[in-house]
Design a protein around this motif. Structure first.
Motif, PDB file in Angstrom:
ATOM      1  N   VAL A   1     -30.543  19.116   2.503  1.00 24.86           N
ATOM      2  CA  VAL A   1     -29.781  18.603   1.749  1.00 24.86           C
ATOM      3  C   VAL A   1     -28.707  17.750   3.231  1.00 24.86           C
ATOM      4  N   HIS A   2     -28.849  16.235   3.222  1.00 25.69           N
ATOM      5  CA  HIS A   2     -27.671  15.329   3.990  1.00 25.69           C
ATOM      6  C   HIS A   2     -26.651  15.694   3.503  1.00 25.69           C
ATOM      7  N   LEU A   3     -25.605  15.499   4.382  1.00 25.14           N
ATOM      8  CA  LEU A   3     -23.907  14.813   3.841  1.00 25.14           C
ATOM      9  C   LEU A   3     -24.141  13.906   4.876  1.00 25.14           C
ATOM     10  N   GLY A   4     -23.178  12.477   3.649  1.00 25.46           N
ATOM     11  CA  GLY A   4     -22.992  11.695   4.691  1.00 25.46           C
ATOM     12  C   GLY A   4     -22.055  10.508   4.373  1.00 25.46           C
ATOM     13  N   ASP A   5     -21.504  10.094   5.296  1.00 19.00           N
ATOM     14  CA  ASP A   5     -20.342   9.142   4.671  1.00 19.00           C
ATOM     15  C   ASP A   5     -20.618   7.900   3.500  1.00 19.00           C
ATOM     16  N   PHE A   6     -20.310   8.175   2.149  1.00 18.24           N
ATOM     17  CA  PHE A   6     -19.647   9.433   1.765  1.00 18.24           C
ATOM     18  C   PHE A   6     -20.509   9.643   0.539  1.00 18.24           C
ATOM     19  N   HIS A   7     -22.255  10.755   0.405  1.00 11.94           N
ATOM     20  CA  HIS A   7     -22.823  10.640  -0.258  1.00 11.94           C
ATOM     21  C   HIS A   7     -23.978  12.328   0.093  1.00 11.94           C
ATOM     22  N   PHE A   8     -24.444  12.740  -1.396  1.00  8.33           N
ATOM     23  CA  PHE A   8     -25.153  13.554  -0.683  1.00  8.33           C
ATOM     24  C   PHE A   8     -26.623  13.034  -0.629  1.00  8.33           C
ATOM     25  N   HIS A   9     -27.553  13.892  -0.439  1.00  9.68           N
ATOM     26  CA  HIS A   9     -29.076  13.232   0.072  1.00  9.68           C
ATOM     27  C   HIS A   9     -29.703  14.126  -0.080  1.00  9.68           C
ATOM     28  N   PRO A  10     -29.977  14.714  -1.068  1.00 11.49           N
ATOM     29  CA  PRO A  10     -30.655  14.681  -2.526  1.00 11.49           C
ATOM     30  C   PRO A  10     -29.349  14.689  -3.682  1.00 11.49           C
ATOM     31  N   GLU A  11     -28.787  13.729  -4.728  1.00 15.25           N
ATOM     32  CA  GLU A  11     -27.691  13.788  -4.815  1.00 15.25           C
ATOM     33  C   GLU A  11     -28.191  14.813  -6.094  1.00 15.25           C
ATOM     34  N   THR A  12     -29.191  15.084  -6.569  1.00 20.46           N
ATOM     35  CA  THR A  12     -29.665  15.836  -7.619  1.00 20.46           C
ATOM     36  C   THR A  12     -30.426  17.321  -7.302  1.00 20.46           C
ATOM     37  N   LEU A  13     -30.148  18.233  -7.188  1.00 17.13           N
ATOM     38  CA  LEU A  13     -30.907  19.963  -6.739  1.00 17.13           C
ATOM     39  C   LEU A  13     -31.066  20.199  -7.405  1.00 17.13           C
ATOM     40  N   ARG A  14     -33.109  20.281  -7.890  1.00 18.53           N
ATOM     41  CA  ARG A  14     -33.169  21.358  -8.749  1.00 18.53           C
ATOM     42  C   ARG A  14     -34.152  22.757  -7.929  1.00 18.53           C
ATOM     43  N   PHE A  15     -33.521  23.775  -8.633  1.00 15.38           N
ATOM     44  CA  PHE A  15     -33.310  25.233  -8.166  1.00 15.38           C
ATOM     45  C   PHE A  15     -34.631  26.128  -9.708  1.00 15.38           C
ATOM     46  N   ASN A  16     -35.576  26.444  -9.403  1.00 15.27           N
ATOM     47  CA  ASN A  16     -36.427  27.918  -9.972  1.00 15.27           C
ATOM     48  C   ASN A  16     -35.302  28.795 -10.027  1.00 15.27           C
ATOM     49  N   ALA A  17     -34.756  29.142 -11.292  1.00 12.93           N
ATOM     50  CA  ALA A  17     -33.722  30.883 -11.371  1.00 12.93           C
ATOM     51  C   ALA A  17     -34.784  31.707 -10.426  1.00 12.93           C
ATOM     52  N   GLY A  18     -34.142  32.560  -9.757  1.00  9.30           N
ATOM     53  CA  GLY A  18     -34.863  33.598  -9.007  1.00  9.30           C
ATOM     54  C   GLY A  18     -35.954  33.023  -8.019  1.00  9.30           C
ATOM     55  N   ALA A  19     -36.064  32.213  -8.038  1.00 11.05           N
ATOM     56  CA  ALA A  19     -37.048  32.329  -6.280  1.00 11.05           C
ATOM     57  C   ALA A  19     -35.964  31.504  -5.172  1.00 11.05           C
ATOM     58  N   PRO A  20     -36.129  32.184  -4.191  1.00 12.62           N
ATOM     59  CA  PRO A  20     -35.346  31.951  -3.170  1.00 12.62           C
ATOM     60  C   PRO A  20     -35.238  30.810  -1.746  1.00 12.62           C
ATOM     61  N   VAL A  21     -34.398  30.154  -2.015  1.00 14.13           N
ATOM     62  CA  VAL A  21     -33.993  29.251  -1.021  1.00 14.13           C
ATOM     63  C   VAL A  21     -33.847  29.136   0.249  1.00 14.13           C
ATOM     64  N   ALA A  22     -34.233  28.354   0.997  1.00 10.37           N
ATOM     65  CA  ALA A  22     -33.362  28.148   2.399  1.00 10.37           C
ATOM     66  C   ALA A  22     -33.055  27.116   1.812  1.00 10.37           C
ATOM     67  N   LEU A  23     -31.362  26.649   2.151  1.00  9.55           N
ATOM     68  CA  LEU A  23     -30.724  25.680   1.687  1.00  9.55           C
ATOM     69  C   LEU A  23     -30.247  25.235   3.291  1.00  9.55           C
ATOM     70  N   VAL A  24     -30.840  24.287   3.826  1.00  3.17           N
ATOM     71  CA  VAL A  24     -30.146  23.499   5.273  1.00  3.17           C
ATOM     72  C   VAL A  24     -29.333  22.269   5.074  1.00  3.17           C
ATOM     73  N   LEU A  25     -27.897  22.401   5.205  1.00  2.00           N
ATOM     74  CA  LEU A  25     -27.011  21.642   5.362  1.00  2.00           C
ATOM     75  C   LEU A  25     -27.014  20.590   6.503  1.00  2.00           C
ATOM     76  N   ILE A  26     -27.394  19.492   6.615  1.00  2.00           N
ATOM     77  CA  ILE A  26     -26.752  18.417   7.361  1.00  2.00           C
ATOM     78  C   ILE A  26     -25.907  17.766   7.562  1.00  2.00           C
ATOM     79  N   ASN A  27     -24.738  17.692   8.258  1.00  2.00           N
ATOM     80  CA  ASN A  27     -24.057  16.572   8.102  1.00  2.00           C
ATOM     81  C   ASN A  27     -24.283  15.547   9.264  1.00  2.00           C
ATOM     82  N   THR A  28     -24.777  14.264   8.737  1.00  2.00           N
ATOM     83  CA  THR A  28     -25.781  13.014   9.249  1.00  2.00           C
ATOM     84  C   THR A  28     -23.900  12.538   9.046  1.00  2.00           C
ATOM     85  N   GLY A  29     -23.343  12.186   8.685  1.00  2.00           N
ATOM     86  CA  GLY A  29     -22.126  10.950   8.493  1.00  2.00           C
ATOM     87  C   GLY A  29     -21.030  11.501  10.267  1.00  2.00           C
ATOM     88  N   GLY A  30     -20.302  10.633   9.760  1.00  2.00           N
ATOM     89  CA  GLY A  30     -19.535  11.115  11.109  1.00  2.00           C
ATOM     90  C   GLY A  30     -18.638  11.187  10.923  1.00  2.00           C
TER      91      GLY A  30
END
Ligand SMILES: [Cu+2]
Length: 141
Positions: free
Chosen positions: A42-71
């Motif tokens: 997930v990219h955190l930019g000036d000023f948005h999340f990309h993607p803006e909607t995250l979809r996950f399956n209950a019980g399925a493990p996720v490595a959530l990587v957050l990157i601030n691409t903004g200034g």
């Protein structure tokens, strides 16, 4: 009577924790196989999340990587989502202030969403949500 009031007291204080009362604990799921985690960036930019909607399956493990691409500094704030998720042992559960990333910073959290629902996501830096930094996290069964 003393036994009853003690039981009531325990019932009341048993609910006390740093998780607000309207947030239940993680829903029960089976053992999580962390080796099967899917990486979601997930990219955190000036000023948005990309993607803006995250979809996950209950019980399925996720490595959530957050990157601030903004200034500027941004936050990934989703307290209800994090409160409901199973966090990989050894990692800290984000609180109501979420995860803060300085410009250019990246971080990772491993979790398994549990309860199907739509959870709010926002950056709580001054005015950022109003400028477009809001989104949602959809957990499906
Ligand atoms: Cu922001």
């Amino acid at each position: 009577m003393r036994i009853l009031s003690t039981a009531l007291l325990l019932a009341v204080t048993g609910c006390a924790s740093n998780i607000p009362a309207n947030m239940a604990g993680p829903a029960a799921i089976g053992a999580v196989d962390w080796a099967k985690a899917t990486t979601v960036e997930v990219h955190l930019g000036d000023f948005h999340f990309h993607p803006e909607t995250l979809r996950f399956n209950a019980g399925a493990p996720v490595a959530l990587v957050l990157i601030n691409t903004g200034g500027t500094e941004h936050k990934f704030v989703a307290p209800r989502f994090f409160a409901e998720a199973v966090i990989k042992p050894g990692q800290a559960r984000p609180g109501v202030d979420g995860i803060t990333l300085k410009a250019g910073e990246r971080t990772r959290i491993d979790l398994a969403p549990t309860r199907p629902d739509t959870y709010g996501l926002e950056c709580t830096e001054m005015l950022h949500s109003m400028l477009g930094m809001s989104g949602s996290i959809v957990v499906v069964p």
